[in-house]
Design a protein around this motif. Structure first.
Motif, PDB file in Angstrom:
ATOM      1  N   UNK B  29     103.731 -74.781  -5.022  1.00  0.00           N
ATOM      2  CA  UNK B  29     103.339 -75.504  -4.015  1.00  0.00           C
ATOM      3  C   UNK B  29     104.337 -76.147  -3.128  1.00  0.00           C
ATOM      4  N   UNK B  30     104.745 -75.687  -1.936  1.00  0.00           N
ATOM      5  CA  UNK B  30     105.547 -76.376  -1.022  1.00  0.00           C
ATOM      6  C   UNK B  30     104.911 -77.045   0.229  1.00  0.00           C
ATOM      7  N   UNK B  31     105.386 -78.304   0.587  1.00  0.00           N
ATOM      8  CA  UNK B  31     104.666 -78.666   1.688  1.00  0.00           C
ATOM      9  C   UNK B  31     105.339 -79.942   2.338  1.00  0.00           C
ATOM     10  N   UNK B  32     105.721 -79.934   3.605  1.00  0.00           N
ATOM     11  CA  UNK B  32     106.352 -80.883   4.312  1.00  0.00           C
ATOM     12  C   UNK B  32     105.300 -82.114   4.489  1.00  0.00           C
ATOM     13  N   UNK B  33     105.829 -83.300   4.306  1.00  0.00           N
ATOM     14  CA  UNK B  33     104.948 -84.526   4.270  1.00  0.00           C
ATOM     15  C   UNK B  33     104.020 -84.473   5.602  1.00  0.00           C
ATOM     16  N   UNK B  34     104.293 -84.049   6.795  1.00  0.00           N
ATOM     17  CA  UNK B  34     103.762 -83.880   7.613  1.00  0.00           C
ATOM     18  C   UNK B  34     103.418 -82.485   8.246  1.00  0.00           C
ATOM     19  N   UNK B  35     103.230 -81.474   7.525  1.00  0.00           N
ATOM     20  CA  UNK B  35     103.207 -80.147   8.184  1.00  0.00           C
ATOM     21  C   UNK B  35     102.291 -79.204   7.124  1.00  0.00           C
ATOM     22  N   UNK B  36     102.614 -77.901   7.591  1.00  0.00           N
ATOM     23  CA  UNK B  36     101.845 -76.965   6.968  1.00  0.00           C
ATOM     24  C   UNK B  36     102.184 -76.690   5.454  1.00  0.00           C
ATOM     25  N   UNK B  38     102.671 -74.433   1.915  1.00  0.00           N
ATOM     26  CA  UNK B  38     102.697 -72.911   1.449  1.00  0.00           C
ATOM     27  C   UNK B  38     102.791 -72.656  -0.147  1.00  0.00           C
TER      28      UNK B  38
END
Lengths: 313, 189
Positions: B29-36, B38
């Motif tokens: 699970x990959x996710x920028x703090x304020x973004x989409x 993946x």
């Protein structure tokens, strides 16, 4: 006693000593709120209070960050403040995510985002006890260097071509911001902050969040992020203080939520009233304390540094 | 049509991608703090054995592959197909050379193999991890050498060739690790 507990206690002491030394006051704000941040990429957890005052029940959201109540304190005239807050985000669990985590958030009246970046670097150095060097890049320069496209000028077809060039096989990504997030997360972020603190600043206005737009160039927002050893550690803004603009962004985010089939969220009218009354010119930042602990212990995942993670909470 | 959402992704889950059945090896699970968010997934194509990486936007759904693993007994080979039987239902299956892959080097009649069925057809046959096979040909070598160093090639009854210690002789049965193609020990009858 397990190392992770001792290390966390030491980290908290260092954080408090750092801010004590700089005259920044520690505050506590409620974890529960009747409003929530509307950002479509951050999903709050919901609960309900029933009892005196609200016999019919009151829907409440667990905070995804303490940003709104802290801004209300700033508008009240608190001066510089920090908080060590437990925050909650639905749908986020992985090597670097846990639905409950600790944010260190602080606000500096009179600072812009560049001054705050310097202070973030000082704090991380103090916490890790390492004299780390700092480097700064603009968002655009990173994309030109690592992806070979301009994040604002390239159209979606060019972003897709760049992904193919990089050997990325991708499913379901359609709009520009999703592509930009994909490149940032999968390609750029792992390469940042190998041996130093890397700040990225001047994000596209479409990713402004709660930052003001750059006074000279409204295509970009006064937002920054800190990366260290390939990990996203902090996100900060030269804060938006314009109540009307803030309301417009909240409403736009709720429209995006509706389009994506997500729950619409109640706007924080208390925050908007505080902005209306006057939020001092300030910069603020939120730093993932568990991730900082993870890096300081050379751990490979958050589960290893939390007392108990989602798996056994 | 059964589908899985990215929230259901985990190692071992079988998906249909570009018409081929694939199994998830790793899911991150990959996710920028304020973004989409993946899901970055490593998969193995069960038909070709190739490993691929694919990134899904979190929240997407992917078609499930009707794939299951069964323990089936190997019966015989008619020159074109290898025949297997389910010892409980007595249902028979025929596997082609592509599905057999390396397993042809190791299996004998009666061996029980793990067979992956896609839409009820074998697409992957795995030999048992350890098999006992007779040596049909090897250099006589030096009797009494037990040093274990060096070794020599030996041909087994299935036609496979493995390296064995010098003291092992024609007509003896040996235990082999099929995953590495390595000699383990002499086998007692």
């Amino acid at each position: 006693m397990p190392d992770r507990l001792r290390a966390r206690a030491q980290l908290l002491r260092r954080v408090r000593r750092f801010f004590d030394g700089r005259g920044v006051m520690e505050v506590c704000t409620p974890v529960l709120s009747r409003a929530a941040g509307t950002d479509p990429a951050i999903e709050p957890l919901r609960t309900c209070y029933t009892g005196p005052e609200y016999p019919g029940g009151l829907d409440l959201y667990l905070q995804t960050s303490p940003e709104f109540p802290m801004k209300r304190l700033l508008a009240e005239g608190s001066g510089p403040i920090y908080q060590l807050a437990q925050v909650f985000r639905d749908g986020e669990y992985g090597l670097r995510h846990n639905p409950e985590f600790t944010l260190l958030e602080w606000y500096r009246p009179g600072f812009d985002h560049h001054q705050l970046m310097d202070e973030v670097a000082d704090l991380v150095r103090a916490c890790l006890g390492e004299p780390l060097e700092v480097e700064k890049f603009t968002y655009v320069d990173l994309f030109l260097e690592h992806i070979g496209v301009h994040p604002l000028d390239a159209d979606v077809a060019e972003l897709l071509a760049a992904a193919e060039q990089l050997g990325l096989v991708v499913e379901g990504v359609t709009d520009r911001n999703e592509w930009l997030d994909l490149f940032m997360s999968l390609v750029i972020e792992p390469r940042l902050g190998r041996d130093r603190l890397t700040f990225v600043h001047d994000y596209p206005a479409s990713q402004a969040s709660l930052a003001r737009l750059n006074p000279g160039d409204s295509r970009f927002a006064s937002r920054f992020e800190l990366y260290f050893r390939g990990v996203e550690l902090a996100n900060g803004f030269h804060e938006l203080t314009d109540a009307a603009e803030q309301r417009r962004r909240f409403e736009e985010e709720n429209r995006q939520r509706e389009k994506k089939g997500q729950r619409l969220l109640p706007l924080d009218e208390n925050l908007l009233a505080a902005l209306e009354a006057g939020l001092p010119d300030c910069a603020g930042v939120a730093l993932g304390l568990d991730r900082l602990l993870m890096l300081s212990l050379n751990a490979s995942c958050l589960d290893d540094v939390l007392s108990f993670s989602l798996k056994n909470a | 049509m059964a589908t899985y959402s990215t929230n259901e992704f985990r190692g071992g889950l079988k998906l249909l991608l570009d018409g081929d059945p694939c199994v998830i090896i790793e899911n991150e699970f990959v996710k920028p703090g304020k973004g989409q968010a993946f899901n970055r997934v490593k998969l193995r194509n069960l038909k070709t054995g190739r490993v691929l990486e694919k990134t899904f936007k979190s929240g997407e759904s992917v078609e499930a592959a009707d794939v299951m693993d069964r323990d089936l007994q190997y019966l015989y080979n008619d020159g074109e197909y290898w025949y297997f039987m389910d010892n409980e239902s007595f249902e028979q299956y025929q596997a082609d050379a592509q599905a057999m892959g390396d397993a042809v080097k190791w299996i004998k009649d009666q061996d029980v193999c793990n067979v992956t069925l896609w839409n009820n057809q074998p697409i992957l046959v795995e030999a048992p991890n350890f098999v006992v096979l007779e040596i049909t040909d090897t250099d006589p070598g030096l009797k009494g050498d037990t040093s274990g160093g060096g070794g020599k090639p030996a041909t087994l009854e299935t036609g496979a060739v493995v390296r064995v210690p010098l003291f092992v002789q024609i007509g003896e049965k040996i235990k082999v690790d099929t995953r590495k193609g390595e000699y383990i020990s002499r086998a007692k009858d």
